[in-house]
Write an enzyme that holds these catalytic residues in place. Sequence first.
Site, PDB file in Angstrom:
ATOM      1  N   GLY A  20       0.806  -1.202   0.000  1.00 35.26           N
ATOM      2  CA  GLY A  20       0.000   0.000   0.000  1.00 35.26           C
ATOM      3  C   GLY A  20       0.844   1.258   0.000  1.00 35.26           C
TER       4      GLY A  20
ATOM      5  CG  HIS B 206       3.344   2.184   4.272  1.00 33.84           C
ATOM      6  ND1 HIS B 206       2.810   2.423   5.513  1.00 33.84           N
ATOM      7  CD2 HIS B 206       2.535   1.281   3.670  1.00 33.84           C
ATOM      8  CE1 HIS B 206       1.724   1.667   5.668  1.00 33.84           C
ATOM      9  NE2 HIS B 206       1.531   0.977   4.566  1.00 33.84           N
TER      10      HIS B 206
ATOM     11  CG  ASP C 211       1.060  -6.325   1.122  1.00 35.69           C
ATOM     12  OD1 ASP C 211       0.299  -5.828   0.280  1.00 35.69           O
ATOM     13  OD2 ASP C 211       1.654  -5.650   1.976  1.00 35.69           O
TER      14      ASP C 211
ATOM     15  CG  HIS D  35      -1.876  -0.544   7.362  1.00 27.86           C
ATOM     16  ND1 HIS D  35      -1.379  -1.798   7.660  1.00 27.86           N
ATOM     17  CD2 HIS D  35      -1.371  -0.218   6.144  1.00 27.86           C
ATOM     18  CE1 HIS D  35      -0.628  -2.225   6.660  1.00 27.86           C
ATOM     19  NE2 HIS D  35      -0.607  -1.281   5.734  1.00 27.86           N
TER      20      HIS D  35
END
Length: 545
Positions: free
Chosen positions: A58, A61, A114, A220
């Site tokens: 995602g 980051h 992932d 997250h």
Amino acid sequence: MSRFFFDDRKQLVNDAIEGLVISAPHGNLVRLDIDPAIRIVARADWDKSRVAVISGGGSGHEPAHAGFVGKGMLTAAVCGDVFASPSVDAVLNAIVAVTGDRGCLLIVKNYTGDRLNFGLAAEKAKRYGLKVEMVIVADDIALPDNKQPRGIAGTALVHKIAGYAAEHGKSLSEVRDIAQQACDNVRSLGLAMESCNLPGSDGDEERIQRGKVELGLGIHGEPGATVVDTHNSKALIETLVKPLQAEIGNDRVAVLINNLGGVSALEMALLTKELAHSSLKDQIAWLIGPAPLVSSLDMKGFSLSVLRLNDEFEKALCADVQTVGWQKPVPFAPMKTQPYSAVFDGLAFSPSDNPQVKALVSAATQTLIGLENRLNALDARVGDGDTGSTFAEGAREIARLLENNALPLNNTAQLLQLVGERLATVMGGSSGVLMSIFFTAAGQAVQDGSALPEALLLGIKKMKQYGGAELGDRTLIDALQPALESLRDKGLAAAVDAAKTGAASTASMQKAGAGRSSYVNSENLEGISDPGAVAIAEVFAALVK
């Protein structure tokens, strides 16, 4: 209202990737033009002659993962939406685009999305005859009983070590093995006092109570494992270090100090200092950071990742790369200091007597002391109400020295410089510094041979230079400059009139150009003389009595 800069929420990640690629300092990044929903950043200089190393996940980051693409690190990064895994098709396209006969290693953080998407893409890539291996980073020790530890900032260390092996021509199995070895020897733990704000959210939620931090919250924004009831930097570093030490024992380590996105550079430096004095200090060989490496948007928090070292890991960590986000390791050592003798700024002088000068100094100081309440009242209407107290405090100090026969009254240069020195010490705020500049510069000019009137005008020139005020800015300069010019040209009596006229003129000035009055609107200034200018006029009037 969102606390996030963006134009189109749907295009946010695409827009950010464009900004990253065009600003990459080595000019070595490209985005593969496949489909707007497939976001792959790759090395522009890649020739498939070595094992490819791909990571991703995602967005949010940053600099992970695209910021680690470049010579010596990742071959490509696959970027999902904010906090969302990239699709199977995106990962598959990345594998096929950059993988040659030597094969490809996928480095995946231990999150279900992932693992599944990268894993299925790896299996599909094998249909194309490509050799694909995968390692899973699970460095988070926040939940020791969790069978599926999360992958967090330690992932960047795995990127670096695997990228080094691939850059040096290692086989796919060798690159996989050293990457797995890095995974097995890295541990991470983080904390935060505020979670992150998602693009488009209203940003009003405050899950973490003020004065507390969450230990082990996810990248997250997932809730932490425990709550710690302190913001003390030393205590928090020890809170992280102790469980990390329990994991790695007494081995030499590299420590990555990771900013989760919202911690100031000042605080990160302070936390690094605390780490350098922590119980881990004797084991640290290399520091990486402090810097954001695997962030969580604007999360107000940080993490520590420790890696047990061996010779190969050290070579890999310290090798040069051409990436946006990697931080070159620094050999750990205590802060360097260098002995240096402090500058002695005290003025050497001998007290002396001069009745005429004594009378002038006494008149000036007693006038300012007596004006304290009047000037404060004026300043309360146009400033912060302390001009009278500020000038009186300086005057009391000079009066004390005068009473104790501790002034060089018969040496004008020394007297002016000493007054400047003492005013800088005892007068508060900018007024004390400005008056100190005036007297110090004037004293130096007298010492260099200038006549007193010219020296005083030089003093006001320096005051204007450093303070920024000019005639007409509604400050004491409006009284002091014309008074000193008249003193030079026509004598003291003319100086008194000029000072009085200058002070009166400030009452009709609609706007202050400097000082606290510059923040006051014109309606509140009208008809009120500047208190500093009034002080100057009254002192000159006292000198002729």
